[in-house]
Design an enzyme around this catalytic site. Structure first.
Site, mmCIF file in Angstrom:
data_model
loop_
_atom_site.group_PDB
_atom_site.id
_atom_site.type_symbol
_atom_site.label_atom_id
_atom_site.label_comp_id
_atom_site.label_asym_id
_atom_site.label_seq_id
_atom_site.Cartn_x
_atom_site.Cartn_y
_atom_site.Cartn_z
ATOM 1 N N HIS A 131 23.594 49.479 58.496
ATOM 2 C CA HIS A 131 25.120 48.547 58.643
ATOM 3 C C HIS A 131 26.431 48.488 58.862
ATOM 4 O O HIS A 131 27.379 47.734 58.324
ATOM 5 C CB HIS A 131 24.765 47.391 57.622
ATOM 6 C CG HIS A 131 23.390 47.099 57.499
ATOM 7 N ND1 HIS A 131 22.218 46.499 58.442
ATOM 8 C CD2 HIS A 131 22.796 46.875 55.899
ATOM 9 C CE1 HIS A 131 21.160 46.111 57.900
ATOM 10 N NE2 HIS A 131 21.129 46.421 57.088
ATOM 11 N N HIS A 202 22.233 38.222 58.121
ATOM 12 C CA HIS A 202 21.720 39.192 56.608
ATOM 13 C C HIS A 202 21.821 38.395 55.470
ATOM 14 O O HIS A 202 21.224 38.906 54.177
ATOM 15 C CB HIS A 202 22.226 40.630 56.942
ATOM 16 C CG HIS A 202 21.564 41.832 55.819
ATOM 17 N ND1 HIS A 202 20.955 41.687 54.728
ATOM 18 C CD2 HIS A 202 20.735 42.318 56.602
ATOM 19 C CE1 HIS A 202 19.668 42.413 54.127
ATOM 20 N NE2 HIS A 202 19.155 43.571 55.349
ATOM 21 N N GLU A 340 15.691 39.925 60.297
ATOM 22 C CA GLU A 340 17.125 40.304 61.128
ATOM 23 C C GLU A 340 16.517 40.514 62.304
ATOM 24 O O GLU A 340 15.998 41.683 63.007
ATOM 25 C CB GLU A 340 17.676 41.334 60.677
ATOM 26 C CG GLU A 340 18.140 41.651 58.988
ATOM 27 C CD GLU A 340 17.791 42.573 58.456
ATOM 28 O OE1 GLU A 340 18.794 43.242 58.886
ATOM 29 O OE2 GLU A 340 16.865 43.180 57.415
#
Length: 376
Positions: A131, A202, A340
């Site tokens: 991420h 998220h 996601e």
């Protein structure tokens, strides 16, 4: 008799008003802070039909998302913390509700090559980059460009070299609560150097309400015939695998827990579901229905729409009950999940995956919609 009927009616009306009363929202003062000379605040949006969102410009975190059930009762279906300090000095799950990037999901060994040059990124997850790295887009303060009752616009300039990524990346994100009870997220980004971009939201959902029980009895549908299998450190192998006759076949509704404990190598690698589904898209760039999540007790239905090729479904396998949510209750094993919308993990190192390259003069765009309704 009339007095008895009147009394019963009074109780009924009182109970109805109690069930439909407005939720107790978080105090904005608990999110008021200055970080790196920029002001952090909490913003509350509301749709015409009663969907309520609370978001902070620290990482664009969805802190609360209040949704009514089949009886009109509100619950907060997004997992989060009750003040900004718990996000900054986090001891539990880092990625509660934010926009993640510059590269959502994983990049193998924190390296990729672009135009013959190898870029090294911070390692922050089992030898991989997850991420976006150490700072990412979730640990920075975004500018708030405009605020309306149901709409907020943010921007951020990720400088060249932040977390090892090339190019000054200018990002615009919009959160919009529509009249159709949609939480609609739109992204745009431009760069001054060739780079890679993969953004996502998220938010962790529990349609029963935060810390109100397991998600394994939820019914899930994912409109995808294939996944991208992973190795032991959750990096795609490069294969595009059929879901036929596997625990990953959610083309028709089934409970999440139905096959999650099977003796399957992929489930063992992910400690449950933590995989990218290759969506069965009809068009290239249009917004389409990708997944549906139904919680039978509340009647809440969440539909996920996207224009992206992939959907990462994570079944909350690493929650352990050691961290409390915003209401003081522990976030237990598989009591929240993430859906996601994104391109595929590790695409910069996988030539057969959809490209995540962005060049100067191009604009990265994405639309993700989380739509809420009731199925009785």
């Amino acid at each position: 008799m009339n007095k008895i009927i009147s009394f019963i009616l009074l109780i009924f009306l009182f109970s109805c008003s109690e069930s439909k009363k407005a939720p107790a929202l978080l105090d904005a003062q608990a999110f008021s802070k200055e970080i790196d000379g920029k002001k952090v605040s909490l913003y509350t949006l509301e749709s015409k039909n009663g969907l309520i969102l609370q978001v902070t410009n620290f990482g664009l975190r969805v802190v609360s998302l209040w949704v009514q059930d089949k009886n009109g009762k509100y619950d907060d279906v997004a997992v989060g913390y009750e003040n900004i300090d718990r996000y900054i000095n986090n001891t539990g799950e880092r990625f509660l509700g934010p926009v993640v990037g510059r590269y959502a999901n994983r990049i193998a060994k924190g390296k990729f090559t672009l135009d013959g040059k190898t870029y090294s990124l911070p390692i922050n997850n089992n030898g991989q980059t997850l991420h976006g790295g150490i700072k990412g887009l979730d640990m920075v303060v975004w500018d708030v460009d405009s605020v309306a009752k149901n709409l907020i616009r943010f921007s951020y300039l990720a400088p060249d070299g932040q977390d090892g990524f090339p190019g000054n990346l200018k990002i615009n994100v919009e959160y919009n609560l529509t009249d159709d009870n949609e939480f609609k997220i739109t992204y745009k980004a431009t760069t001054d150097k060739p780079t890679v971009v993969n953004l996502s939201n998220h938010t962790f959902f529990n349609l029963k309400g935060e810390s109100n029980g397991t998600i394994t009895d939820n019914e899930l549908t994912i409109y995808a015939s294939h996944t991208t299998p992973i190795d032991s450190v959750l990096i795609p192998t490069g294969e595009i695998a059929s879901v036929e006759n596997t625990p990953f076949d959610f083309r028709k509704p089934k409970t999440i827990g139905e096959r999650i404990e099977e003796n399957n190598p992929q489930l063992k690698n992910g400690k449950g579901y933590d995989h990218n589904w290759v969506l069965d898209r009809k068009w290239t760039n249009e917004v389409e229905l990708a997944a549906e999540l139904f919680e039978p007790k509340s009647g809440r239905l969440l539909q996920v729409y996207t224009d992206q090729p992939g959907l990462q479904f994570y079944s909350g396998n690493f929650f352990d009950g050691k961290t409390n949510g915003k209401f003081g209750k522990p976030i237990k094993f598989r009591e929240a999940l993430a859906l996601e919308t994104q391109k595929f993990p590790d695409s910069p190192n996988q030539p057969n995956f959809p490209s995540t390259r962005l060049d100067p003069g191009q604009t990265y765009t994405q639309t993700c919609i989380y739509k809420f309704s009731i199925r009785k």
